[in-house]
Design an enzyme around this catalytic site. Sequence first.
Site: not given
Length: 817
Positions: A364, A556-557, A562, A664, A668
């Site tokens: 991952h 998100k985290r 990110k 993901t 969504k």
Amino acid sequence: MTQESAVSLSDDVAAFREKVLRKLTYSVGKDPEHASDYDWFEAVALAARDRIIDHWMECTRQTYKDGCKRVYYLSLEFLIGRLLVDSLSNLGLLEVAREALADLDVDIERIRLVEPDAALGNGGLGRLAACFMESMATLGVAAHGYGIRYDHGLFRQAIVDGWQHEQTETWLDFGNPWEFERPEVSYLIGFGGHVTAMPAEGGGEPKHFWHWAEGVRAIAYDTPIVGWRGASVNTLRLWRARAEADFHLERFNAGDHIGAVAEEARAQSISRVLYPADSTEAGQELRLRQEYFFVAASLQDLLRRHLDQRGTLDNLPDYAAIQLNDTHPAIAVAELMRLLVDVHGLDWQRAWRLTTATLSYTNHTLLPEALETWPVGLMERLLPRHMQIIYLINAHHLDCLRDRGVHDADLLRSVSLIEEDHGRRVRMGNLAFLGSYSVNGVSALHTQLMRKTVFTDLHGLYPQRINNKTNGITFRRWLYQANPHLTRLLVENLGEALLDDPETRLRGLEPFAEQAAFRQRFAEQRLANKRHLAALIQERVGVSVDPHALFDVHVKRIHEYKRQLLNLLHTVALYHAICADPGGDWVPRVKIFAGKAAASYHQAKLIIKLANDIARTINDDPTVRGLLKVVFLPNYNVSLAEDIIPAADLSEQISTAGLEASGTSNMKFALNGALTIGTLDGANVEMSEQIGLEHMFIFGLTAQQVEARKRAGEFNAEATIIGSRRLSEVLSAIRGGAFSAEDPGRYVGLVDGLSWHDTYQVCADFEAYWQAQLDVEARWRDPDSWWRSAVLNTARTGWFSSDRTIREYASEIWKVM
């Protein structure tokens, strides 16, 4: 509805109402007049659980009768969220329950909110595991999920004066009506001690005995996972840690009241918290204890089940497929070998053939720090027999390569299970790769980069092992349950069959994108969701936002790759632009952030503080006139995601290209009609192919360009900053304390670090991101164009169903379909 079906529904409602009242009385112990919302929730959950049990037992009996192969999914996280609406919906009981409770003057929407989110995961890894479990049940794949039953999970995030504070998660305070404790299913898990060897009779391989110093008992807790239409019910089995001896009465009576429970507390710490901070040696040890604990219990459990049914382990790969979800369960390679060789008496070669034909591994991440390694000294002390087995696996591995003519010392060092360069450490990624017959990435780009980066040398030696299985999401959760407004609109126009086959039938929505009336209705359902989210924002953080504004969402985290920081730099630049031209034709925008930072990740926590400082400054500035609002919603979890995602207009997927394995949340958001602004990273690449680049806002460096800059050492961003007046002004304002007047030097280190070593190419991508955001505003000003793209995002996202992903796993890896 026909008269006959109406009568049938009325009968179902009456029966369910009676079942709920009986549960409320005899299981919860309350009468309706004095029942709290939680009492009603528990009664409804127990009534639904009874219906699930019938299907569960039937499916289990059928699996044993058919003798089919089982899938065992090992994951340190299962982010299942709330289960009430999920279970009722999949059983086809949601409307029945709604009417039954309405007859009792109970609002199902109110009671569903009192159910706590199961604190069993953190981010995408755990949510993916939950989606996969639901899809396996939907598709009739006989499966067990295995993980840890965390008492407190990760943590409950509170924002105090803009800073993240970690608070204890209390999701189990009132019990868990969905689970079944199985005290009779327990296994003793050993730690520490030493290993002795005894010569085998007849001169064979010596027999090894691990004399552990500490035993911890794993107790099983089972949660049924229901597939769509109740097609099948699988089991999520989670392990709770207990001391082998709970309480030392003699020590207690002797006055050692703390020492009497010390062993119990040490054992129970294994299943207390998800991802304990590993910045200390004690934290590292606890992480390794957790991973071995759940893997050892799970493997003992599945081998027991297999032997009970088959009587031999020789056919294990024919009836069991064990999927390792990331490197956390990688110790399974050594543990399965230990069980087969030491406990069940198989010779080494036979055991290795069975192990490598049974295990498969999903990677991952491409981040080296996330590919776990453990100090050899820690492994030798905590798991001495496993360290011996790893040494032996490595010796056989390297000997085989030399026999194949591989003698390059650098290559052998690269593919070894032991890293020698920076202190001796066990490479769990290499161990998982070597011990598995399949190693898969989770998006096309990620898999391609796996072959070229983290596993390049292993891939060269075993070129057929790596394959791709692009992630997916379950539409039952992320469309039907999260967005009933949109679901009703889709069913009205595409028919009820959509609910059973969204992968193909969503494409039928494409012609509606050309119809102005449909686009209007699509926009109206979004506005209803935005009004709901606006009320939630007001309630939780006290900020009033306009539902008609562009909802720009980044949830998100919190991690540097990110690039929440890139979004915040754009936020400040936009703020500056509005202040410089307050009468300009600005698109009203609400920037919405949410996400948790790891407790020991100080830079990520500083970014959260910056987001809150920027929000406070902008939201309090009257000259902005509400054209820009910034919100950080605390304690991001599945339930909050279900409120945010249906209300999003713009989905921020802006990670540094080449670092996001898949994502993901991007799927969504697109499913619910949000337009994506993002880099060509992870599954964004495949989304652009399915949806069309013209319906997304793609910007920035590609993965290949990022890698080239990395090889060239192009991390100094000073020239880039000088060349961008806009970026220079933003960084100067942040560095100079414009958003932290009470502590002007708070962000000096953050800005200077970004300037001197822009590891994640934030500055390099800033101007491209600014331009992409201008394109967003231009599209928003053209409602026909915006809502056409929004409808096509929903229409073209069917391929990203987790059902499709699981069918690929099932047919190509597990061989169960």
